[in-house]
Design a protein around this motif. Structure first.
Motif, mmCIF file in Angstrom:
data_model
loop_
_atom_site.group_PDB
_atom_site.id
_atom_site.type_symbol
_atom_site.label_atom_id
_atom_site.label_comp_id
_atom_site.label_asym_id
_atom_site.label_seq_id
_atom_site.Cartn_x
_atom_site.Cartn_y
_atom_site.Cartn_z
ATOM 1 N N ASN A 1 0.818 -1.206 0.000
ATOM 2 C CA ASN A 1 0.000 0.000 0.000
ATOM 3 C C ASN A 1 0.856 1.261 0.000
ATOM 4 O O ASN A 1 0.325 2.362 0.125
ATOM 5 C CB ASN A 1 -0.909 0.018 1.235
ATOM 6 N N ARG B 1 -7.167 8.132 -6.408
ATOM 7 C CA ARG B 1 -6.934 6.953 -7.254
ATOM 8 C C ARG B 1 -7.451 7.193 -8.654
ATOM 9 O O ARG B 1 -8.469 7.865 -8.869
ATOM 10 C CB ARG B 1 -7.642 5.721 -6.664
ATOM 11 N N THR C 1 -7.995 5.031 -12.605
ATOM 12 C CA THR C 1 -8.049 3.745 -13.279
ATOM 13 C C THR C 1 -7.251 3.864 -14.568
ATOM 14 O O THR C 1 -7.589 4.672 -15.439
ATOM 15 C CB THR C 1 -9.498 3.343 -13.576
ATOM 16 N N ASP D 1 -0.868 4.686 -10.182
ATOM 17 C CA ASP D 1 -2.233 4.326 -9.794
ATOM 18 C C ASP D 1 -2.953 5.470 -9.097
ATOM 19 O O ASP D 1 -4.038 5.293 -8.573
ATOM 20 C CB ASP D 1 -2.221 3.094 -8.875
ATOM 21 N N ALA E 1 -5.536 -3.481 5.834
ATOM 22 C CA ALA E 1 -6.750 -3.143 5.103
ATOM 23 C C ALA E 1 -7.732 -2.559 6.099
ATOM 24 O O ALA E 1 -7.842 -3.036 7.241
ATOM 25 C CB ALA E 1 -7.343 -4.389 4.443
ATOM 26 N N SER F 1 -13.532 1.461 1.470
ATOM 27 C CA SER F 1 -12.539 0.391 1.580
ATOM 28 C C SER F 1 -11.189 0.938 1.148
ATOM 29 O O SER F 1 -11.087 1.659 0.152
ATOM 30 C CB SER F 1 -12.944 -0.782 0.674
ATOM 31 N N ALA F 2 -10.153 0.605 1.909
ATOM 32 C CA ALA F 2 -8.834 1.153 1.598
ATOM 33 C C ALA F 2 -7.736 0.242 2.126
ATOM 34 O O ALA F 2 -7.946 -0.592 3.012
ATOM 35 C CB ALA F 2 -8.680 2.545 2.196
ATOM 36 N N GLY F 3 -6.556 0.423 1.550
ATOM 37 C CA GLY F 3 -5.342 -0.164 2.097
ATOM 38 C C GLY F 3 -4.485 0.939 2.681
ATOM 39 O O GLY F 3 -4.513 2.084 2.200
ATOM 40 N N VAL G 1 -7.471 4.303 -1.301
ATOM 41 C CA VAL G 1 -8.863 3.871 -1.372
ATOM 42 C C VAL G 1 -9.055 2.994 -2.597
ATOM 43 O O VAL G 1 -8.314 3.088 -3.578
ATOM 44 C CB VAL G 1 -9.818 5.079 -1.410
ATOM 45 N N ASP G 2 -10.073 2.146 -2.545
ATOM 46 C CA ASP G 2 -10.305 1.188 -3.620
ATOM 47 C C ASP G 2 -11.312 1.688 -4.655
ATOM 48 O O ASP G 2 -11.673 0.944 -5.567
ATOM 49 C CB ASP G 2 -10.779 -0.149 -3.036
ATOM 50 N N ASP G 3 -11.746 2.931 -4.522
ATOM 51 C CA ASP G 3 -12.648 3.552 -5.488
ATOM 52 C C ASP G 3 -12.004 4.807 -6.046
ATOM 53 O O ASP G 3 -11.332 5.548 -5.322
ATOM 54 C CB ASP G 3 -13.982 3.934 -4.832
ATOM 55 N N SER G 4 -12.237 5.062 -7.313
ATOM 56 C CA SER G 4 -11.784 6.320 -7.892
ATOM 57 C C SER G 4 -12.715 7.466 -7.523
ATOM 58 O O SER G 4 -12.293 8.623 -7.448
ATOM 59 C CB SER G 4 -11.696 6.196 -9.421
#
Length: 204
Positions: free
Chosen positions: A11, A79, A81, A89, A148, A165-167, A190-193
């Motif tokens: 991460n 973030r 894509t 990233d 996480a 949600s994140a790392g 974070v796991d979302d843009s």
């Protein structure tokens, strides 16, 4: 002109180095494989993260500030894509959070004023911490910790609850008195843009 950066490790990555506000951040990095779960250093780091989660859930933010080093860098890049092999990233130079101890303390102070309308009434928070891996560094007084985190946030009204949600990659530094640890650097991926929460008047 290429925005490619060195390949992130877990991460982590060069997020503090890329930040205009991260010049003060400690540059200590992980060394070698993750420590066994039975290692005393891993147990201490895991315990620290769980205790921090309870402090954040209770919104005892002054206590949380006491867990931070004076030179902390707290960053959550935006973030993006990208195509496979693009080499990055996150959006260069952009972050949801890019803060030091002073700016974090000002955010906490604002919660105590009548201007903190985004948290009046306060959110109901629950931080779930998992997948903890701990790494030694070249300095025995520091540990790098991957984890996480899943944040559940309810405003208690007609809005749907938000989930983030994140790392995270943390740098923990042994406190001067030798009895505990302080957070010296945190990178949050974070796991979302696009974040699906009303605002960012919270900490991850």
């Amino acid at each position: 002109m290429s925005h490619a950066s060195p390949r992130p490790t877990g991460n982590g990555g060069p997020y503090s180095a890329q930040s205009a506000l991260g010049g003060h951040a400690p540059r200590i990095q992980r060394a070698g494989r993750s420590l066994p779960f039975s290692d005393e250093r891993h147990l201490q780091a895991h315990h620290w993260l769980v205790e921090e989660a309870y402090v954040l859930d209770a919104q005892h933010y002054d206590d949380w500030l006491d867990l931070l080093s004076e030179d902390i860098h707290y960053i959550m890049p935006v973030r993006v894509t990208t195509a496979l092999g693009a080499g990055y990233d996150s959006a260069p130079g952009m972050a949801h959070f890019d803060e030091n101890k002073y700016s974090l303390s000002r955010r906490v102070a604002r919660f105590r004023t009548e201007h903190a309308w985004t948290e009046d009434p306060p959110s109901r928070l629950r931080h779930y911490v998992a997948n903890v891996r701990t790494f030694a560094t070249e300095d025995p007084h520091h540990l790098v910790v991957d984890s996480a985190v899943l944040l559940y946030r309810s405003r208690g009204d007609v809005q749907e609850a938000a989930v983030v949600s994140a790392g995270r990659e943390d740098l923990l530094r042994r406190a001067p008195d030798g009895t505990g640890w302080l957070l010296a650097r945190r990178s949050i991926l974070v796991d979302d843009s696009v974040l699906r929460t009303q605002n960012l008047a919270i900490f991850l």
